[in-house]
Design a protein around this motif. Structure first.
Motif, PDB file in Angstrom:
ATOM      1  N   GLU A 100     -38.413  -8.161  48.508  1.00 45.49           N
ATOM      2  CA  GLU A 100     -37.313  -8.986  48.016  1.00 45.49           C
ATOM      3  C   GLU A 100     -35.975  -8.280  48.207  1.00 45.49           C
ATOM      4  O   GLU A 100     -34.982  -8.898  48.599  1.00 45.49           O
ATOM      5  CB  GLU A 100     -37.521  -9.319  46.539  1.00 45.49           C
ATOM      6  N   MET A 101     -35.965  -6.976  47.937  1.00 51.44           N
ATOM      7  CA  MET A 101     -34.717  -6.227  48.068  1.00 51.44           C
ATOM      8  C   MET A 101     -34.270  -6.162  49.527  1.00 51.44           C
ATOM      9  O   MET A 101     -33.082  -6.290  49.839  1.00 51.44           O
ATOM     10  CB  MET A 101     -34.901  -4.817  47.502  1.00 51.44           C
ATOM     11  N   LEU A 102     -35.228  -5.977  50.436  1.00 47.11           N
ATOM     12  CA  LEU A 102     -34.876  -5.852  51.852  1.00 47.11           C
ATOM     13  C   LEU A 102     -34.445  -7.174  52.462  1.00 47.11           C
ATOM     14  O   LEU A 102     -33.566  -7.219  53.330  1.00 47.11           O
ATOM     15  CB  LEU A 102     -36.073  -5.280  52.626  1.00 47.11           C
ATOM     16  N   THR A 103     -35.071  -8.266  52.008  1.00 42.61           N
ATOM     17  CA  THR A 103     -34.779  -9.570  52.598  1.00 42.61           C
ATOM     18  C   THR A 103     -33.738 -10.370  51.832  1.00 42.61           C
ATOM     19  O   THR A 103     -33.256 -11.398  52.307  1.00 42.61           O
ATOM     20  CB  THR A 103     -36.061 -10.405  52.693  1.00 42.61           C
ATOM     21  N   GLY A 104     -33.405  -9.906  50.618  1.00 35.29           N
ATOM     22  CA  GLY A 104     -32.466 -10.665  49.794  1.00 35.29           C
ATOM     23  C   GLY A 104     -33.076 -11.916  49.191  1.00 35.29           C
ATOM     24  O   GLY A 104     -32.351 -12.835  48.782  1.00 35.29           O
ATOM     25  N   ALA A 105     -34.411 -11.960  49.122  1.00 32.05           N
ATOM     26  CA  ALA A 105     -35.088 -13.132  48.559  1.00 32.05           C
ATOM     27  C   ALA A 105     -34.755 -13.285  47.083  1.00 32.05           C
ATOM     28  O   ALA A 105     -34.641 -12.300  46.350  1.00 32.05           O
ATOM     29  CB  ALA A 105     -36.600 -13.006  48.754  1.00 32.05           C
ATOM     30  N   GLU A 106     -34.602 -14.515  46.652  1.00 31.78           N
ATOM     31  CA  GLU A 106     -34.281 -14.812  45.254  1.00 31.78           C
ATOM     32  C   GLU A 106     -35.314 -15.786  44.699  1.00 31.78           C
ATOM     33  O   GLU A 106     -35.842 -16.631  45.423  1.00 31.78           O
ATOM     34  CB  GLU A 106     -32.886 -15.436  45.141  1.00 31.78           C
ATOM     35  N   THR A 107     -35.580 -15.653  43.418  1.00 30.42           N
ATOM     36  CA  THR A 107     -36.455 -16.598  42.727  1.00 30.42           C
ATOM     37  C   THR A 107     -35.612 -17.459  41.809  1.00 30.42           C
ATOM     38  O   THR A 107     -34.820 -16.944  41.009  1.00 30.42           O
ATOM     39  CB  THR A 107     -37.521 -15.866  41.887  1.00 30.42           C
ATOM     40  N   ARG A 108     -35.783 -18.762  41.952  1.00 32.29           N
ATOM     41  CA  ARG A 108     -35.142 -19.684  41.003  1.00 32.29           C
ATOM     42  C   ARG A 108     -35.832 -19.521  39.655  1.00 32.29           C
ATOM     43  O   ARG A 108     -37.044 -19.580  39.561  1.00 32.29           O
ATOM     44  CB  ARG A 108     -35.278 -21.119  41.522  1.00 32.29           C
ATOM     45  N   ILE A 109     -35.054 -19.298  38.593  1.00 33.86           N
ATOM     46  CA  ILE A 109     -35.649 -19.156  37.267  1.00 33.86           C
ATOM     47  C   ILE A 109     -35.689 -20.516  36.567  1.00 33.86           C
ATOM     48  O   ILE A 109     -36.770 -21.061  36.345  1.00 33.86           O
ATOM     49  CB  ILE A 109     -34.882 -18.116  36.428  1.00 33.86           C
ATOM     50  N   SER A 110     -34.560 -21.086  36.220  1.00 31.62           N
ATOM     51  CA  SER A 110     -34.549 -22.373  35.510  1.00 31.62           C
ATOM     52  C   SER A 110     -34.707 -23.523  36.497  1.00 31.62           C
ATOM     53  O   SER A 110     -33.938 -23.654  37.454  1.00 31.62           O
ATOM     54  CB  SER A 110     -33.250 -22.554  34.720  1.00 31.62           C
ATOM     55  N   SER A 111     -35.686 -24.368  36.230  1.00 35.12           N
ATOM     56  CA  SER A 111     -35.846 -25.577  37.055  1.00 35.12           C
ATOM     57  C   SER A 111     -34.851 -26.646  36.636  1.00 35.12           C
ATOM     58  O   SER A 111     -34.474 -27.501  37.443  1.00 35.12           O
ATOM     59  CB  SER A 111     -37.280 -26.103  36.938  1.00 35.12           C
ATOM     60  N   GLN A 112     -34.427 -26.622  35.372  1.00 36.78           N
ATOM     61  CA  GLN A 112     -33.354 -27.482  34.876  1.00 36.78           C
ATOM     62  C   GLN A 112     -32.459 -26.645  33.965  1.00 36.78           C
ATOM     63  O   GLN A 112     -32.946 -25.781  33.231  1.00 36.78           O
ATOM     64  CB  GLN A 112     -33.896 -28.680  34.080  1.00 36.78           C
ATOM     65  N   TYR A 113     -31.168 -26.919  34.004  1.00 42.50           N
ATOM     66  CA  TYR A 113     -30.216 -26.171  33.183  1.00 42.50           C
ATOM     67  C   TYR A 113     -29.295 -27.169  32.499  1.00 42.50           C
ATOM     68  O   TYR A 113     -28.535 -27.875  33.164  1.00 42.50           O
ATOM     69  CB  TYR A 113     -29.402 -25.218  34.046  1.00 42.50           C
ATOM     70  N   HIS A 114     -29.375 -27.257  31.184  1.00 41.60           N
ATOM     71  CA  HIS A 114     -28.599 -28.224  30.414  1.00 41.60           C
ATOM     72  C   HIS A 114     -27.580 -27.469  29.551  1.00 41.60           C
ATOM     73  O   HIS A 114     -27.955 -26.735  28.640  1.00 41.60           O
ATOM     74  CB  HIS A 114     -29.525 -29.073  29.536  1.00 41.60           C
ATOM     75  N   GLN A 115     -26.312 -27.680  29.840  1.00 46.65           N
ATOM     76  CA  GLN A 115     -25.252 -26.957  29.143  1.00 46.65           C
ATOM     77  C   GLN A 115     -24.871 -27.685  27.857  1.00 46.65           C
ATOM     78  O   GLN A 115     -23.900 -28.430  27.774  1.00 46.65           O
ATOM     79  CB  GLN A 115     -24.049 -26.780  30.065  1.00 46.65           C
ATOM     80  N   VAL A 116     -25.669 -27.404  26.839  1.00 46.95           N
ATOM     81  CA  VAL A 116     -25.458 -28.000  25.534  1.00 46.95           C
ATOM     82  C   VAL A 116     -24.161 -27.455  24.932  1.00 46.95           C
ATOM     83  O   VAL A 116     -23.768 -26.315  25.185  1.00 46.95           O
ATOM     84  CB  VAL A 116     -26.672 -27.688  24.623  1.00 46.95           C
ATOM     85  N   LYS A 117     -23.462 -28.268  24.164  1.00 48.66           N
ATOM     86  CA  LYS A 117     -22.260 -27.796  23.480  1.00 48.66           C
ATOM     87  C   LYS A 117     -22.609 -26.707  22.471  1.00 48.66           C
ATOM     88  O   LYS A 117     -23.706 -26.697  21.902  1.00 48.66           O
ATOM     89  CB  LYS A 117     -21.588 -28.949  22.723  1.00 48.66           C
TER      90      LYS A 117
END
Length: 761
Positions: free
Chosen positions: A263-280
């Protein structure tokens, strides 16, 4: 040299090369680049030492690098080669040091000598340990015990914590506030009401069995980065991770594991949140009630159509109480009001409810984004309502996980650090040590502050921490502090709490957890409890910073012997000589949790028993309880219709842990060289006639006769819900009224402070 403030948006992931660079920079700054990297290989290992920052669990099979960026910074901070020698205090008065930043104070390095404050010269001066103990003991003997406060930071080990609590009760009080009072006391009160347990029900192994994760009000990237590994694994399995948080935090968006070379060599990233809701800020009750309302509607529709129900009706019938009242309230809730208060749309909440309804095992994770509100207890109980609807407690892969902060803050409560006598086996202590323990409820953090300001408290003894910087109402606290008769601070480094002192004041330097603790029976180990109720050992390996340092147990014993009448059943000296004897005493006081303590902790540690994991509910009804929310508002002191008022939530940078500032950079938010920034929605900037990059002061928008103001904030346009803003803790603590706390737990409501903005001329 002062750094030039820079605001540059950060586009990278959490972790990755940025994390490695930050760790190496911290080690280099503390002159520990080579030895520090070698030492980190023993961090969070069975034969090594427990991280001194967060309390995240240690896996049974640890990785080679079982530490995170902030954990490595905490280690570098403790093992620094920098030292505060006597000439430092000869050069600088206490009054002068009050003008220094938090970072500058702690950056001086490790304290080496016990010190007594000389008020005439306004300087700390060296004193012998024997003289310090004798004078402190003489002062305590003159005072009414109930006018004294014994505070405990969350880093003290189980052995020290047990001795500290026993010392207080033998002396004659239950005034034992600790770090929990400022963060997760809402959890400690609300969870017992719901499921009969004051802690979470999740173990690390549950992450591999969960098929849905709901995340509320916690910044994993800065506050508990090792959690990113099980979250990453869950994401790669396709588990939906659905986040509710006002700010978009990078650790909850994308992660590159520094542990993975590819991952470090290729710059691969893992998506963590499948949905992100910005609650007040303050909108969590409405958001969760909306999820529950949608879940009930979906269940009604599924039942009518003959499909599989969305609720776990068998679990509800067998294990819960109060379902019908809650269901009625949820069904009657008004969608427009839920949308207004939460800042989220009905379709969004209904979509999350549908995903949740089809998951078999869900983990509900939360942090201080739920607990630090006026209705913090309601927030926690609402999350439990949501989990109970689907039977998500007491089965593999499912449960509630409050993410604790300090590395042993949960364990301290387990062994008696509590102002609540009903939570401590006082009868057992009375029998074990043949004394009559005090039965009156002691002071928590807010009550201790109230007592100090009112002049009812005469002495404050602090076992670690930076109390005066961590608490609300900073200005009034700093003004009142010098009126105390006695102040004693046990610490490893200099901080702001050491610059405001009583008439008689001592600063006592202690060993750090990572240092070798050599006592009469040989090198000692200590024990801690992590956020998942597992107790494990920690063995120091580094040569102590100085020869005059004493261990925390030795300091507690020295204070106790100088203060109390001899009791042959309390062998202070023997305990200091062999911490195993303290563990035997803990086992005698708490036999259910700590039987065979020494044997089990040397075999890899053990989990404390938690009946809720087996669906045994130690509640008033004997069942898990649903609770009907009393309001959609989590903060009751603000006129939400006033458009000139914003809701301020306090946050940490990824270069700090609690009040400890490791550096002046918040990489994930693109801030460098300053901490005096205000993150605010661009539309609010325009609406209030301000400009991005301008300077503002904040005042608290309440009318209680006290003017609270902090100036010098640089405006930063940021992705945050309208009507909300964010700035760093503890810089904003002067804006928090002491009475602005969670009802029922008195946790300062630092996640929704009503403020007005005033542009600089």
């Amino acid at each position: 040299m002062a750094l030039k403030p820079q605001i540059t948006p950060y586009t990278g992931p959490a972790g990755g090369w940025g994390s490695l660079k930050s760790v190496e920079t911290a080690l280099l700054r503390e002159d520990r680049l080579i030895t520090g990297n070698a030492l980190l290989l023993r961090q969070n290992k069975p034969d090594g030492f427990s991280c001194v920052s967060c309390s995240w669990g240690k896996p049974g099979r640890p990785r080679t690098f079982e530490y995170c960026e902030n954990g490595a910074k905490a280690t570098a901070w403790e093992i620094t080669r920098k030292r505060v020698r006597s000439r430092f205090f000869e050069k600088h008065t206490v009054t002068e040091l009050r003008g220094w930043s938090d970072y500058a104070l702690e950056a001086q390095g490790r304290l080496l000598n016990p010190m007594r404050l000389d008020h005439v010269t306004d300087r700390w001066v060296p004193v012998s340990w024997e003289s310090a103990f004798a004078e402190i003991g003489a002062e305590l003997k003159k005072l009414e015990p109930k006018t004294t406060v014994f505070y405990a930071s969350g880093r003290a080990a189980l052995e020290t914590s047990y001795m500290w609590g026993l010392f207080a009760r033998l002396y004659g009080h239950n005034n034992l506030p600790d770090s929990s009072n400022m963060c997760h006391e809402s959890t400690s009160v609300a969870l017992p009401q719901a499921i009969g347990a004051p802690v979470g029900t999740i173990m690390l192994k549950d992450f591999a069995k969960a098929d849905c994760i709901l995340f509320f009000g916690q910044n994993v990237g800065s506050n508990s980065p090792r959690m990113l590994h099980p979250l990453q694994a869950a994401s790669k399995r396709g588990v939906p991770i659905i986040t509710f948080n006002p700010l978009r935090e990078r650790g909850l968006e994308r992660f590159t594991s520094p542990q993975a070379p590819l991952e470090m060599l290729t710059g691969a990233e893992t998506r963590i949140s499948s949905q992100y809701h910005q609650v007040k800020a303050g909108g969590d009750i409405a958001a969760i009630l909306g999820l529950c309302k949608a879940l009930l509607a979906g269940d009604d529709a599924a039942t009518a159509a003959g499909r599989k129900p969305w609720l776990d009706h068998a679990f509800i019938a067998e294990h819960t109480h109060g379902f019908q009242d809650f269901a009625d309230a949820a069904r009657e809730a008004d969608w427009p009001a839920l949308e207004l208060r939460s800042g989220l749309t009905r379709p969004a909440l209904e979509g999350v409810a549908a995903i949740y309804a089809h998951a078999q095992a869900t983990i509900g994770i939360y942090g201080m984004g739920l607990t630090q509100h006026r209705a913090g207890l309601e927030n926690v109980r609402m999350l439990m309502n949501l989990l109970l609807l689907r039977g998500n407690v007491g089965k593999p892969g499912a449960g509630v996980l409050p993410v604790r902060g300090h590395s042993n803050v949960q364990g301290q409560r387990t062994v008696g650090i509590s102002e609540k006598p009903e939570l401590v086996p006082l009868d057992m202590l009375a029998k074990q040590y043949r004394f009559e323990p005090p039965r009156e409820t002691g002071m928590n953090t807010v009550e201790a502050c109230e007592g100090i300001i009112a002049g009812r408290v005469q002495a404050f003894l602090g076992l670690g921490g930076n109390f005066i910087r961590a608490v609300p109402e900073t200005v009034a606290m700093e003004e009142a502090w010098p009126r105390l008769r006695l102040t004693v601070q046990i610490a490893t480094k200099l901080n702001r709490s050491h610059l405001f002192n009583g008439e008689v004041a001592f600063l006592l330097p202690c060993l750090g957890r990572i240092e070798v603790d050599q006592q009469a029976s040989g090198p000692q180990l200590v024990t801690c409890e992590d956020t998942m109720t597992k107790v494990h050992a920690s063995q120091g390996t580094v040569v102590p910073a100085g020869p005059r340092l004493r261990s925390e147990p030795a300091i507690v014993a020295g204070l106790a012997k100088a203060t109390l009448s001899p009791n042959p059943l309390v062998p202070w000296d023997a305990w200091v000589g062999d911490y195993g004897l303290v563990r035997d005493a803990i086992a005698a006081t708490y036999p259910e949790a700590f039987h065979d303590f020494n044997t089990r902790v040397f075999k890899g540690g053990f989990h404390r028993p938690l009946p809720a994991r087996q669906r045994v509910w130690k509640t008033d009804t004997g069942r898990a309880n649903f609770h009907v929310p009393t309001s959609l508002r989590t903060d009751l002191d603000t006129d939400l219709e006033r458009h000139d008022v914003l809701q301020l939530l306090t946050i940490r940078s990824n270069d700090q842990f609690n009040t400890t500032i490791y550096g002046m950079e918040d990489r994930f938010r693109g801030v460098s060289g300053t901490r005096m920034v205000l993150f605010i929605n661009a539309q609010d900037i325009a609406r209030l006639g301000l400009r991005d990059g301008g300077t503002v002061a904040l005042t608290t928008a309440v009318e209680d006769g006290v003017a609270r103001r902090v100036g010098g904030f640089r405006i930063v346009a940021y992705d945050i819900p309208k009507g909300c803003c964010a700035a760093y803790y503890p810089e904003c603590n002067p804006l928090i009224p002491l009475w602005h706390h969670a009802e029922g737990s008195k946790v300062p409501a630092a996640k929704s402070i009503p403020v007005n903005l005033h542009a600089a001329p």
